[in-house]
Scaffold this motif. Sequence first.
Motif, PDB file in Angstrom:
ATOM      1  N   LYS A   1       0.866  -1.188   0.000  1.00  0.00           N
ATOM      2  CA  LYS A   1       0.000   0.000   0.000  1.00  0.00           C
ATOM      3  C   LYS A   1       0.889   1.220   0.000  1.00  0.00           C
ATOM      4  O   LYS A   1       1.874   1.284   0.755  1.00  0.00           O
ATOM      5  N   SER A   2       0.540   2.212  -0.808  1.00  0.00           N
ATOM      6  CA  SER A   2       1.436   3.344  -1.040  1.00  0.00           C
ATOM      7  C   SER A   2       1.843   4.076   0.232  1.00  0.00           C
ATOM      8  O   SER A   2       3.000   4.421   0.411  1.00  0.00           O
ATOM      9  N   LYS A   3       0.899   4.309   1.139  1.00  0.00           N
ATOM     10  CA  LYS A   3       1.249   5.045   2.351  1.00  0.00           C
ATOM     11  C   LYS A   3       0.296   4.698   3.475  1.00  0.00           C
ATOM     12  O   LYS A   3      -0.925   4.716   3.300  1.00  0.00           O
ATOM     13  N   VAL A   4       0.859   4.384   4.644  1.00  0.00           N
ATOM     14  CA  VAL A   4       0.074   4.172   5.849  1.00  0.00           C
ATOM     15  C   VAL A   4       0.698   5.023   6.937  1.00  0.00           C
ATOM     16  O   VAL A   4       1.867   4.858   7.275  1.00  0.00           O
ATOM     17  N   ASP A   5      -0.060   5.949   7.480  1.00  0.00           N
ATOM     18  CA  ASP A   5       0.436   6.825   8.530  1.00  0.00           C
ATOM     19  C   ASP A   5       0.688   6.024   9.810  1.00  0.00           C
ATOM     20  O   ASP A   5      -0.011   5.044  10.091  1.00  0.00           O
ATOM     21  N   SER A   6       1.676   6.450  10.594  1.00  0.00           N
ATOM     22  CA  SER A   6       2.005   5.748  11.838  1.00  0.00           C
ATOM     23  C   SER A   6       0.807   5.644  12.768  1.00  0.00           C
ATOM     24  O   SER A   6       0.670   4.665  13.512  1.00  0.00           O
ATOM     25  N   SER A   7      -0.066   6.642  12.741  1.00  0.00           N
ATOM     26  CA  SER A   7      -1.233   6.626  13.621  1.00  0.00           C
ATOM     27  C   SER A   7      -2.240   5.547  13.243  1.00  0.00           C
ATOM     28  O   SER A   7      -3.148   5.244  14.017  1.00  0.00           O
ATOM     29  N   ARG A   8      -2.038   4.935  12.065  1.00  0.00           N
ATOM     30  CA  ARG A   8      -2.952   3.898  11.577  1.00  0.00           C
ATOM     31  C   ARG A   8      -2.307   2.512  11.616  1.00  0.00           C
ATOM     32  O   ARG A   8      -2.775   1.586  10.978  1.00  0.00           O
ATOM     33  N   ILE A   9      -1.199   2.395  12.364  1.00  0.00           N
ATOM     34  CA  ILE A   9      -0.518   1.103  12.533  1.00  0.00           C
ATOM     35  C   ILE A   9      -0.620   0.685  13.997  1.00  0.00           C
ATOM     36  O   ILE A   9      -0.390   1.489  14.902  1.00  0.00           O
ATOM     37  N   LEU A  10      -0.940  -0.577  14.230  1.00  0.00           N
ATOM     38  CA  LEU A  10      -0.991  -1.146  15.584  1.00  0.00           C
ATOM     39  C   LEU A  10       0.018  -2.285  15.679  1.00  0.00           C
ATOM     40  O   LEU A  10      -0.014  -3.212  14.866  1.00  0.00           O
TER      41      LEU A  10
END
Length: 291
Positions: free
Chosen positions: A220-229
Amino acid sequence: MTRIIPALSEISAQYDALFVDLWGCVHDGVTAYPEAVAALQAYRASGGLVILVTNSPKPREGVAAQLGQFGVPEDAYDSIASSGDSARAALFRGMVGEKVFFMGEWARDAGFFEPLEIIDTPAPITRVPLAEAEGIVCCGPFDPMADPAINRADFLYAKQKGLKLLCANPDIVVDRGEVREWCAGALAALYTEMGGESLYFGKPHPPIYDLARRRLASLKSKVDSSRILAIGDGIHTDIQGAQGEDIDSLFITGGLAAAETKTQDQPDPAALDAFVAKERVTPTYAIGRLR
């Protein structure tokens, strides 16, 4: 304050991707945890991405093969980032020299010495006796049941020669079924305590998270740190590492810290609070087992 949750599904919609530890979370070193597998399958079915982030010294192909043996199906995850791959990149860049003394179980760890495709001109690595070595590669103890202190004589010699120790797995211990075993991290910690220099590439250190983010970016092109667990049972590997990366964490209390957190089905709230206060690492969430 850490929030105790009943199931991953209660919070999963907040996250686009999971960084999931394996041993103690998805399997016990012998067989898969069915509830954990089902939880990851359900998360992926809802559109989430699962990156398995493991301190295994194996290359990701070896981790995948082992997962199959344990009964973890391929549809429970999207990709794998292993401490082994992160450390191999450093090995083949020559960070501990070209002649190395190997510690571990060769039948299990031989894949560690297979060059990585991401290194254009890998250093010509050869295994040699300690007396001829320019550095040490530690994938684990020769005997996982033996006290790491049995290596003191070799480590004293290595320290006096100024050898660096490349640690392929920062874990101190793991539970294989009901048996607790020493890992490479215990040897590296001893070497550091004795004044030697140990190089780490797995959790909680940044290189493995860089690799995990690269694996994620390929999906996936971009996943913000706030959306990673991040999910794991190691307070000073999985949870401390997540804090260092500024990502939320789910602490599996029924793994390595089951006794300290008085976990039966779920952790005892008072025991959990006392444990995280003592360890000075605070997870975002906690649960007895991944489900």
